[in-house]
Design an enzyme around this catalytic site. Structure first.
Site, PDB file in Angstrom:
ATOM      1  N   TYR A 187       0.833  -1.319  -0.088  1.00 59.32           N
ATOM      2  CA  TYR A 187       0.016   0.123   0.022  1.00 59.32           C
ATOM      3  C   TYR A 187       0.935   1.269  -0.075  1.00 59.32           C
ATOM      4  O   TYR A 187       0.478   2.255  -0.647  1.00 59.32           O
ATOM      5  CB  TYR A 187      -1.076   0.034   1.236  1.00 59.32           C
ATOM      6  CG  TYR A 187      -2.177  -0.806   1.010  1.00 59.32           C
ATOM      7  CD1 TYR A 187      -3.233  -0.002  -0.003  1.00 59.32           C
ATOM      8  CD2 TYR A 187      -2.296  -2.162   1.147  1.00 59.32           C
ATOM      9  CE1 TYR A 187      -4.235  -0.989  -0.381  1.00 59.32           C
ATOM     10  CE2 TYR A 187      -3.408  -2.887   0.783  1.00 59.32           C
ATOM     11  CZ  TYR A 187      -4.522  -2.267   0.040  1.00 59.32           C
ATOM     12  OH  TYR A 187      -5.621  -2.875  -0.437  1.00 59.32           O
ATOM     13  N   HIS A 205     -14.859   1.736  -2.470  1.00 57.24           N
ATOM     14  CA  HIS A 205     -13.714   1.005  -1.788  1.00 57.24           C
ATOM     15  C   HIS A 205     -12.909   1.788  -1.002  1.00 57.24           C
ATOM     16  O   HIS A 205     -11.724   1.214  -0.622  1.00 57.24           O
ATOM     17  CB  HIS A 205     -13.105   0.006  -2.884  1.00 57.24           C
ATOM     18  CG  HIS A 205     -13.919  -0.843  -3.714  1.00 57.24           C
ATOM     19  ND1 HIS A 205     -13.720  -1.371  -4.971  1.00 57.24           N
ATOM     20  CD2 HIS A 205     -15.362  -1.360  -3.456  1.00 57.24           C
ATOM     21  CE1 HIS A 205     -14.674  -2.269  -5.315  1.00 57.24           C
ATOM     22  NE2 HIS A 205     -15.484  -2.194  -4.290  1.00 57.24           N
TER      23      HIS A 205
HETATM   24  C1  BJW Z   1      -9.445   1.323 -19.411  1.00 48.98           C
HETATM   25  C2  BJW Z   1      -8.273   1.796 -19.976  1.00 48.98           C
HETATM   26  C3  BJW Z   1      -8.404   3.255 -20.343  1.00 48.98           C
HETATM   27  C4  BJW Z   1      -7.634  -0.011 -19.068  1.00 48.98           C
HETATM   28  N1  BJW Z   1      -9.747   3.811 -20.142  1.00 48.98           N
HETATM   29  N2  BJW Z   1     -10.423   1.743 -19.327  1.00 48.98           N
HETATM   30  C5  BJW Z   1     -21.318 -12.169  -5.841  1.00 48.98           C
HETATM   31  C6  BJW Z   1     -20.746 -13.298  -6.574  1.00 48.98           C
HETATM   32  C7  BJW Z   1     -19.112 -13.724  -6.538  1.00 48.98           C
HETATM   33  C8  BJW Z   1     -18.547 -13.075  -5.486  1.00 48.98           C
HETATM   34  C9  BJW Z   1     -19.142 -12.222  -4.562  1.00 48.98           C
HETATM   35  C10 BJW Z   1     -20.313 -11.655  -4.809  1.00 48.98           C
HETATM   36  N3  BJW Z   1     -20.488 -10.693  -3.796  1.00 48.98           N
HETATM   37  C11 BJW Z   1     -19.315 -10.661  -3.068  1.00 48.98           C
HETATM   38  C12 BJW Z   1     -18.514 -11.412  -3.515  1.00 48.98           C
HETATM   39  C13 BJW Z   1     -17.045 -11.494  -3.136  1.00 48.98           C
HETATM   40  C14 BJW Z   1     -16.122 -10.453  -3.782  1.00 48.98           C
HETATM   41  C15 BJW Z   1     -15.977 -10.515  -5.268  1.00 48.98           C
HETATM   42  O1  BJW Z   1     -16.621  -9.493  -5.887  1.00 48.98           O
HETATM   43  N4  BJW Z   1     -15.390 -11.501  -5.656  1.00 48.98           N
HETATM   44  C16 BJW Z   1     -15.271 -11.310  -7.134  1.00 48.98           C
HETATM   45  C17 BJW Z   1     -13.810 -11.036  -7.700  1.00 48.98           C
HETATM   46  C18 BJW Z   1     -15.609 -12.866  -7.774  1.00 48.98           C
HETATM   47  N5  BJW Z   1     -16.583  -9.037  -3.124  1.00 48.98           N
HETATM   48  C19 BJW Z   1     -16.302  -8.676  -2.041  1.00 48.98           C
HETATM   49  O2  BJW Z   1     -15.787  -9.506  -1.154  1.00 48.98           O
HETATM   50  C20 BJW Z   1     -16.955  -7.407  -1.501  1.00 48.98           C
HETATM   51  N6  BJW Z   1     -17.565  -7.341  -0.327  1.00 48.98           N
HETATM   52  C21 BJW Z   1     -18.815  -7.799  -0.152  1.00 48.98           C
HETATM   53  O3  BJW Z   1     -19.571  -8.171  -0.978  1.00 48.98           O
HETATM   54  O4  BJW Z   1     -19.113  -7.907   1.219  1.00 48.98           O
HETATM   55  C22 BJW Z   1     -20.191  -8.827   1.548  1.00 48.98           C
HETATM   56  C23 BJW Z   1     -19.785 -10.086   1.102  1.00 48.98           C
HETATM   57  C24 BJW Z   1     -18.466 -10.865   1.490  1.00 48.98           C
HETATM   58  C25 BJW Z   1     -18.104 -12.039   1.168  1.00 48.98           C
HETATM   59  C26 BJW Z   1     -18.957 -12.927   0.322  1.00 48.98           C
HETATM   60  C27 BJW Z   1     -20.359 -12.371  -0.049  1.00 48.98           C
HETATM   61  C28 BJW Z   1     -20.508 -11.081   0.237  1.00 48.98           C
HETATM   62  C29 BJW Z   1     -15.757  -6.291  -1.349  1.00 48.98           C
HETATM   63  C30 BJW Z   1     -15.031  -6.130  -2.524  1.00 48.98           C
HETATM   64  C31 BJW Z   1     -13.865  -5.103  -2.462  1.00 48.98           C
HETATM   65  C32 BJW Z   1     -12.929  -5.059  -3.825  1.00 48.98           C
HETATM   66  N7  BJW Z   1     -11.584  -4.395  -3.205  1.00 48.98           N
HETATM   67  C33 BJW Z   1     -10.645  -4.045  -4.088  1.00 48.98           C
HETATM   68  C34 BJW Z   1      -9.382  -3.590  -3.386  1.00 48.98           C
HETATM   69  C35 BJW Z   1      -9.623  -2.383  -2.834  1.00 48.98           C
HETATM   70  C36 BJW Z   1      -8.414  -1.902  -2.126  1.00 48.98           C
HETATM   71  C37 BJW Z   1      -7.162  -1.534  -2.926  1.00 48.98           C
HETATM   72  O5  BJW Z   1      -7.444  -0.919  -4.082  1.00 48.98           O
HETATM   73  O6  BJW Z   1      -6.215  -2.055  -2.542  1.00 48.98           O
HETATM   74  O7  BJW Z   1     -10.994  -2.928  -5.070  1.00 48.98           O
HETATM   75  S1  BJW Z   1     -10.425  -5.459  -5.290  1.00 48.98           S
HETATM   76  C38 BJW Z   1     -10.028  -4.419  -6.754  1.00 48.98           C
HETATM   77  O8  BJW Z   1     -10.869  -4.771  -7.665  1.00 48.98           O
HETATM   78  C39 BJW Z   1     -10.223  -2.926  -6.101  1.00 48.98           C
HETATM   79  C40 BJW Z   1     -11.077  -2.386  -7.328  1.00 48.98           C
HETATM   80  O9  BJW Z   1     -11.904  -1.412  -6.956  1.00 48.98           O
HETATM   81  C41 BJW Z   1     -11.795  -3.583  -7.714  1.00 48.98           C
HETATM   82  C42 BJW Z   1     -12.310  -3.594  -9.207  1.00 48.98           C
HETATM   83  O10 BJW Z   1     -11.572  -3.423 -10.328  1.00 48.98           O
HETATM   84  P1  BJW Z   1     -11.526  -2.496 -11.486  1.00 48.98           P
HETATM   85  O11 BJW Z   1     -11.707  -1.128 -11.072  1.00 48.98           O
HETATM   86  O12 BJW Z   1     -12.756  -3.259 -12.120  1.00 48.98           O
HETATM   87  O13 BJW Z   1     -10.196  -2.625 -12.164  1.00 48.98           O
HETATM   88  P2  BJW Z   1      -9.700  -3.957 -12.983  1.00 48.98           P
HETATM   89  O14 BJW Z   1      -8.357  -3.811 -13.098  1.00 48.98           O
HETATM   90  O15 BJW Z   1     -10.312  -5.046 -12.795  1.00 48.98           O
HETATM   91  O16 BJW Z   1     -10.039  -3.530 -14.718  1.00 48.98           O
HETATM   92  C43 BJW Z   1      -9.748  -2.451 -15.329  1.00 48.98           C
HETATM   93  C44 BJW Z   1     -10.431  -2.180 -16.543  1.00 48.98           C
HETATM   94  O17 BJW Z   1     -10.060  -0.861 -17.180  1.00 48.98           O
HETATM   95  C45 BJW Z   1     -10.082  -3.207 -17.541  1.00 48.98           C
HETATM   96  O18 BJW Z   1     -11.577  -3.595 -18.010  1.00 48.98           O
HETATM   97  C46 BJW Z   1      -9.550  -2.361 -18.578  1.00 48.98           C
HETATM   98  O19 BJW Z   1      -9.909  -2.989 -19.677  1.00 48.98           O
HETATM   99  C47 BJW Z   1     -10.027  -0.979 -18.582  1.00 48.98           C
HETATM  100  N8  BJW Z   1      -8.909  -0.119 -19.164  1.00 48.98           N
HETATM  101  N9  BJW Z   1      -7.293   1.000 -19.618  1.00 48.98           N
HETATM  102  C48 BJW Z   1     -10.628   2.853 -19.816  1.00 48.98           C
HETATM  103  N10 BJW Z   1      -7.303   3.791 -20.470  1.00 48.98           N
END
Ligand code: BJW
Length: 257
Positions: A73, A131
């Site tokens: 971090y 987040h």
């Molecule tokens: C461009 C570009 C350009 C490139 N222009 N675009 C339902 C189903 C299945 C699982 C779950 C569910 N509900 C909950 C879950 C579990 C879990 C989850 O979602 N898992 C999945 C991965 C399967 N979720 C959680 O645990 C959440 N909590 C929760 O729901 O609590 C209740 C619960 C708990 C347990 C079970 C059930 C319910 C919490 C999620 C927290 C996510 N945290 C993070 C880290 C934050 C801190 C940190 O930064 O260190 O957040 S993970 C990481 O992913 C970060 C981001 O905000 C998040 C999303 O990522 P993002 O922004 O989409 O980035 P990328 O890299 O994935 O994508 C980038 C995109 O940009 C790409 O598409 C490129 O093509 C594009 N791009 N250049 C425009 N120039």
């Protein structure tokens, strides 16, 4: 691979949709900050290329090795601290300045949207940070939290910051996997999603829940999705327009209306 110039007809249709909308919600992810030099999470050069998410972004990882988690971090805080908003952030801020009922929901923890809003005179803009923030900390045990921009010394566990209230370790105030999101923020985001007749989804892989379901709330409420992303996502087939381009390149034109 570069997706090439965006299709003019799609861009026009999308811009007209936004221009004619009563309420707009914008959902952003790491891609909106890519052109500012902030790495995304899941791309080829993503932040998790060399570490698995569960090694770093979970409460269990912090309990096991708080020094490693803080080191990652602090590296990101240093990196983001040297970055500035790009034309994509600024275009969203201008949209919010011109249409103050526009809600911005971001998964990003880099603070670049808020910085763009300040620079653009959109200080009152509604920005929901789902987040958390890299520049806030909270106690791993009690409710204490605070803003903190100074560097964290992660050379040893003994040098890590401690809570002034209870003495437990302090952690980044971000939402890790398996943790719930702030209820008020989440409810605000879903409410904005449901109320919007256009949801503009920018730079997110749309795989992390519950954020990825906010655009579905717009669809359920009878609204439409517009996606800006160089790559296909699970939301692409649901969008009325998908613009395969970088956010900084296309948002200034798309949000001009
Ligand atoms: C461009 C570009 C350009 C490139 N222009 N675009 C339902 C189903 C299945 C699982 C779950 C569910 N509900 C909950 C879950 C579990 C879990 C989850 O979602 N898992 C999945 C991965 C399967 N979720 C959680 O645990 C959440 N909590 C929760 O729901 O609590 C209740 C619960 C708990 C347990 C079970 C059930 C319910 C919490 C999620 C927290 C996510 N945290 C993070 C880290 C934050 C801190 C940190 O930064 O260190 O957040 S993970 C990481 O992913 C970060 C981001 O905000 C998040 C999303 O990522 P993002 O922004 O989409 O980035 P990328 O890299 O994935 O994508 C980038 C995109 O940009 C790409 O598409 C490129 O093509 C594009 N791009 N250049 C425009 N120039």
């Amino acid at each position: 691979m570069s997706p090439g110039p965006p299709d003019e007809e799609v861009l026009e249709r999308a811009a007209a949709g936004i221009g004619g909308a009563r309420r707009v919600v914008v959902l952003t992810g790491a891609g909106v900050s890519a052109e500012s030099g902030v790495p995304t999470f899941r791309g080829p050069d993503g932040l998790w290329k060399s570490h698995r998410p569960e090694e770093l972004a979970t409460p269990g990882a912090f309990a096991r090795d708080p020094r490693l988690v803080w080191e990652w971090y602090q590296w990101r805080r240093d990196l983001v601290g040297g970055c500035a908003p790009n034309p994509g952030h600024r275009a969203i801020a201008r949209l919010q300045a011109g249409r103050p009922d526009t809600v911005l929901v971001t998964q990003n923890v880099d603070g670049l949207h808020a910085m763009a809003a300040r620079e653009t005179g959109a200080e009152g803009a509604r920005i929901l940070e789902l987040h958390g923030s890299l520049f806030r900390v909270r106690c791993a045990r009690c409710p204490w939290r605070a803003g903190r921009r100074e560097a964290v010394d992660a050379t040893s566990e003994a040098s890590l910051p401690r809570c002034p209230e209870c003495g437990a370790l302090v952690r980044p105030d971000v939402v890790w996997f398996g943790e719930g999101l702030d209820r008020e923020v989440l409810e605000g985001a879903f409410h904005a999603g449901r109320e919007a007749d256009v949801c503009v989804v920018v730079g997110t892989s749309a795989v992390v829940q519950p954020a990825a379901s906010i655009p579905l709330a717009t669809l359920e409420g009878g609204g439409v999705l517009i996606e800006v992303n160089p790559e296909r996502t699970p939301l692409s087939p649901l969008a009325m327009a998908t613009i395969r381009a970088g956010a900084g390149e296309v948002l200034p034109c798309l949000l001009r209306a």
